[in-house]
Scaffold this motif. Structure first.
Motif, PDB file in Angstrom:
ATOM      1  N   UNK A 449       0.807  -1.211   0.000  1.00  0.00           N
ATOM      2  CA  UNK A 449       0.000   0.000   0.000  1.00  0.00           C
ATOM      3  C   UNK A 449       0.837   1.257   0.000  1.00  0.00           C
ATOM      4  N   UNK A 450       1.958   1.242   0.729  1.00  0.00           N
ATOM      5  CA  UNK A 450       2.849   2.411   0.762  1.00  0.00           C
ATOM      6  C   UNK A 450       3.510   2.627  -0.590  1.00  0.00           C
ATOM      7  N   UNK A 451       3.944   1.543  -1.226  1.00  0.00           N
ATOM      8  CA  UNK A 451       4.551   1.677  -2.548  1.00  0.00           C
ATOM      9  C   UNK A 451       3.577   2.233  -3.562  1.00  0.00           C
ATOM     10  N   UNK A 452       2.318   1.773  -3.507  1.00  0.00           N
ATOM     11  CA  UNK A 452       1.304   2.275  -4.432  1.00  0.00           C
ATOM     12  C   UNK A 452       1.004   3.742  -4.160  1.00  0.00           C
ATOM     13  N   UNK A 453       0.927   4.113  -2.884  1.00  0.00           N
ATOM     14  CA  UNK A 453       0.669   5.519  -2.540  1.00  0.00           C
ATOM     15  C   UNK A 453       1.794   6.415  -3.052  1.00  0.00           C
ATOM     16  N   UNK A 454       3.036   5.986  -2.872  1.00  0.00           N
ATOM     17  CA  UNK A 454       4.171   6.786  -3.320  1.00  0.00           C
ATOM     18  C   UNK A 454       4.166   6.942  -4.831  1.00  0.00           C
ATOM     19  N   UNK A 455       3.799   5.875  -5.572  1.00  0.00           N
ATOM     20  CA  UNK A 455       3.755   5.956  -7.030  1.00  0.00           C
ATOM     21  C   UNK A 455       2.722   6.972  -7.495  1.00  0.00           C
ATOM     22  N   UNK A 456       1.611   7.086  -6.761  1.00  0.00           N
ATOM     23  CA  UNK A 456       0.550   8.008  -7.167  1.00  0.00           C
ATOM     24  C   UNK A 456       0.785   9.414  -6.656  1.00  0.00           C
ATOM     25  N   UNK A 457       1.618   9.557  -5.633  1.00  0.00           N
ATOM     26  CA  UNK A 457       1.846  10.865  -5.021  1.00  0.00           C
ATOM     27  C   UNK A 457       3.347  11.144  -4.916  1.00  0.00           C
ATOM     28  N   UNK A 458       4.040  11.288  -6.045  1.00  0.00           N
ATOM     29  CA  UNK A 458       5.491  11.510  -5.982  1.00  0.00           C
ATOM     30  C   UNK A 458       5.869  12.801  -5.270  1.00  0.00           C
ATOM     31  N   UNK A 459       4.930  13.769  -5.218  1.00  0.00           N
ATOM     32  CA  UNK A 459       5.223  15.029  -4.542  1.00  0.00           C
ATOM     33  C   UNK A 459       5.469  14.871  -3.055  1.00  0.00           C
ATOM     34  N   UNK A 460       5.079  13.723  -2.472  1.00  0.00           N
ATOM     35  CA  UNK A 460       5.296  13.519  -1.044  1.00  0.00           C
ATOM     36  C   UNK A 460       6.785  13.447  -0.730  1.00  0.00           C
ATOM     37  N   UNK A 461       7.607  13.055  -1.702  1.00  0.00           N
ATOM     38  CA  UNK A 461       9.059  13.031  -1.480  1.00  0.00           C
ATOM     39  C   UNK A 461       9.567  14.442  -1.212  1.00  0.00           C
ATOM     40  N   UNK A 462       9.067  15.422  -1.980  1.00  0.00           N
ATOM     41  CA  UNK A 462       9.474  16.818  -1.760  1.00  0.00           C
ATOM     42  C   UNK A 462       9.074  17.277  -0.361  1.00  0.00           C
ATOM     43  N   UNK A 463       7.869  16.882   0.066  1.00  0.00           N
ATOM     44  CA  UNK A 463       7.399  17.263   1.399  1.00  0.00           C
ATOM     45  C   UNK A 463       8.278  16.645   2.483  1.00  0.00           C
ATOM     46  N   UNK A 464       8.621  15.360   2.335  1.00  0.00           N
ATOM     47  CA  UNK A 464       9.461  14.696   3.327  1.00  0.00           C
ATOM     48  C   UNK A 464      10.848  15.329   3.368  1.00  0.00           C
ATOM     49  N   UNK A 465      11.406  15.642   2.184  1.00  0.00           N
ATOM     50  CA  UNK A 465      12.719  16.297   2.172  1.00  0.00           C
ATOM     51  C   UNK A 465      12.653  17.645   2.871  1.00  0.00           C
ATOM     52  N   UNK A 466      11.550  18.377   2.662  1.00  0.00           N
ATOM     53  CA  UNK A 466      11.415  19.705   3.263  1.00  0.00           C
ATOM     54  C   UNK A 466      11.395  19.619   4.785  1.00  0.00           C
ATOM     55  N   UNK A 467      10.598  18.682   5.350  1.00  0.00           N
ATOM     56  CA  UNK A 467      10.553  18.664   6.810  1.00  0.00           C
ATOM     57  C   UNK A 467      11.800  18.028   7.412  1.00  0.00           C
ATOM     58  N   UNK A 468      12.440  17.092   6.690  1.00  0.00           N
ATOM     59  CA  UNK A 468      13.720  16.573   7.176  1.00  0.00           C
ATOM     60  C   UNK A 468      14.775  17.680   7.205  1.00  0.00           C
ATOM     61  N   UNK A 469      14.826  18.465   6.124  1.00  0.00           N
ATOM     62  CA  UNK A 469      15.781  19.565   6.069  1.00  0.00           C
ATOM     63  C   UNK A 469      15.547  20.563   7.188  1.00  0.00           C
TER      64      UNK A 469
END
Length: 552
Positions: A449-469
């Protein structure tokens, strides 16, 4: 018993491995292996044509009606089904609402309508389940054709100001199924065709799909061959003629896109509260100054940054959400003696300074223990606590299934060897990049389910990078100390906790099971919800429902 020299050598080798892995996360297994043999104690040193109209009858459409504040106040059956199934969710009172990203896109569409006086604006909406985005028309309620008002439900529909119109789910889905089946297109070719029909250039389509420009050019040639076409404009015209809404499309419409990317740019400003000892406590406020008070506890390696669109949705839900950055994290100063109780005291001081009463609390992942300590410390001022994908304190033992997910195994071994947290996060901070975060996130999405969600919502990577930074703004020591604290708090308990606690957990969570969370909690929960089809991405995927819970 190994000598001190041998232990230092092993530690040096481990730190060298950390540097290597930070440069190439494909080598995570090497780090996991190194951690297995590491000493338990720390060493002492260490070009598009417009779409043409097609002669079709009255379109089968979905319809949603929005009030001036953005609330969904009316719908037809197709509209309500699509909203609840793919574009949003229900709040705790059963009222439908859009996801934050879609809500923000609709706020922008309403703004453009007001500024330009246009008859309609096209909005690109992100979906929870389908891989392709969904497009809708947004226009003033006065321009809504009478035939589309038939079948409208909702007691508050008379106060609607804006109409959102889109192809009924079965209509659009059938369109792409028909195109794919009729011409033998592959899934990748179908996704490309969908983006070209939506008005994307080849470069934009390549960016959306995460592939090279040469790849989409090759896919486009294959589409031309299979459909008997010669030019991109012919493809767009052919798809438009198959579309149930092609007779409604205006030339050169404005397009608004919903995405998780860009959360940092759209977020409210960071504020600083001065604690009694002079330390800075950084926080953000989302929503209305007079809204219902809520406190959100971010995940580990997180910050006060919430998903894009949260500010607008919180405002329209009547919420005042405060998210603070814990000591040493982000722009908050370190605490000289970090503990769960010390963090609760800091957040209690902020709560009183902001005059927040009857607070609802939501905690994500490793924020759970801090939220429970805060709720216990604030006694009668906390109304309810929600733990989403909670992570128990203490160092959990390794399990055979952990070997399928190197990130989970890495975290377990790092919690066991607490001294590793410092050099690990220091190296991570120096090497932080989009490609590193993307590879980490993809590796961590081991649940289907997580892999499918990530494939449909690639913008979440930008969000995760932003809060990690943001979490590493001033350095890595705060994050490392928090990790060590949580690993050391094996027997944490909250005997004075009186607020009811709800537990939401993903059925596919590979880090912690809901049974482990309930055993750790030690209290009979008010509510337990287990969500199918999601793992540790639950706080991302179900964030609009969490906000709806806060507004209940």
């Amino acid at each position: 018993m190994p000598s001190a020299a041998v232990r230092r050598s092993e530690a040096d080798q481990l730190i060298e491995t950390l540097h290597t892995v930070a440069a190439d996360p494909a080598l995570w297994e090497s780090l996991v292996t190194a951690l297995a043999d590491a000493p338990a104690d720390a060493p002492s040193e260490t070009d598009m044509d417009g779409l043409e109209d097609a002669p079709v009858g009255p379109p089968a459409v979905g319809l949603l009606l929005l009030a001036a504040d953005g609330a969904v106040v009316g719908w037809n059956a197709a509209g309500k089904s699509l909203l609840r199934g793919k574009l949003g969710a229900d709040d705790a009172a059963g009222r439908p609402l859009f996801s934050p990203a879609n809500h923000e896109a609709l706020v922008e569409a309403r703004r453009r309508l007001g500024e330009t006086g246009a008859a309609q604006v096209i909005v690109r909406l992100v979906q929870a389940e389908d891989e392709d985005p969904r497009f809708a028309y947004v226009g003033p309620i006065e321009a809504l054709p009478a035939m589309l008002r038939q079948g409208v439900e909702g007691r508050e529909a008379p106060r609607a100001k804006v109409a959102v119109i889109f192809p009924a789910p079965e209509n659009t889905d059938r369109l792409w199924m028909t195109v794919r089946a009729s011409f033998g297109l592959t899934a990748a070719e179908t996704r490309l065709a969908a983006r070209l029909k939506a008005g994307r250039t080849l470069k934009e389509a390549a960016d959306d799909l995460g592939v090279s420009l040469n790849t989409v050019r090759n896919q486009l040639r294959a589409v031309f061959d299979k459909m008997g076409l010669n030019r991109q404009s012919e493809l767009v015209r052919a798809l438009a003629q198959l579309s149930a809404l092609s007779n409604s499309i205006q030339p050169e419409p404005a397009i608004v896109s919903a995405s998780e990317a860009g959360a940092l740019m759209a977020a409210p400003p960071v504020r600083i509260h001065r604690l009694p000892d002079g330390r800075a406590l950084a926080y953000r406020v989302y929503g209305r100054p007079d809204g219902r008070p809520c406190m959100v506890f971010h995940q580990g390696l997180g910050s006060s940054l919430l998903p894009r669109g949260s500010d607008e949705l919180a405002r329209d839900l009547g919420l005042r959400i405060v998210c603070a950055e814990r000591p040493g994290v982000g722009r908050s100063d370190l605490h000289p003696d970090l503990s769960l109780e010390a963090v609760a005291a800091d957040l209690g001081d902020l709560t009183r300074a902001l005059d927040m009463r009857r607070v609802r609390v939501a905690a994500m992942m490793y924020g759970a223990a801090f939220a429970l300590s805060y709720a216990e410390d604030m006694a009668g001022e906390v109304e309810h606590v929600l733990l989403a994908s909670a992570r128990p304190t203490g160092a959990a033992p390794e399990r055979p299934e952990d070997r399928r997910n190197p990130l989970v195994l890495l975290r377990r071994r790092m919690l066991r060897l607490r001294w590793v947290a410092g050099p690990m996060y220091a190296v991570f901070r120096r090497r932080l990049s989009h490609s590193l975060v993307e590879r980490m996130v993809r590796a961590g999405a081991s649940a289907p389910g997580d892999g499918a969600y990530l494939a449909r919502h690639p913008g979440v990577v930008d969000f995760i990078q932003a809060y990690m930074g943001e979490s590493l703004t001033r350095g890595s020591e705060g994050v490392a100390r928090e990790t060590v604290l949580l690993a050391s708090s094996d027997g944490a308990s909250w005997p004075r906790l009186r607020a009811p606690v709800s537990v939401w957990h993903g059925a596919e969570d590979t880090v912690t099971s809901v049974e482990e969370v309930l055993s750790w909690l030690g209290h009979a929960p008010h509510q337990v919800r287990v969500f199918d089809g999601v793992g540790h991405f639950l706080p991302h995927k179900h964030w609009p429902e969490i906000m709806g819970w806060m507004a209940a």
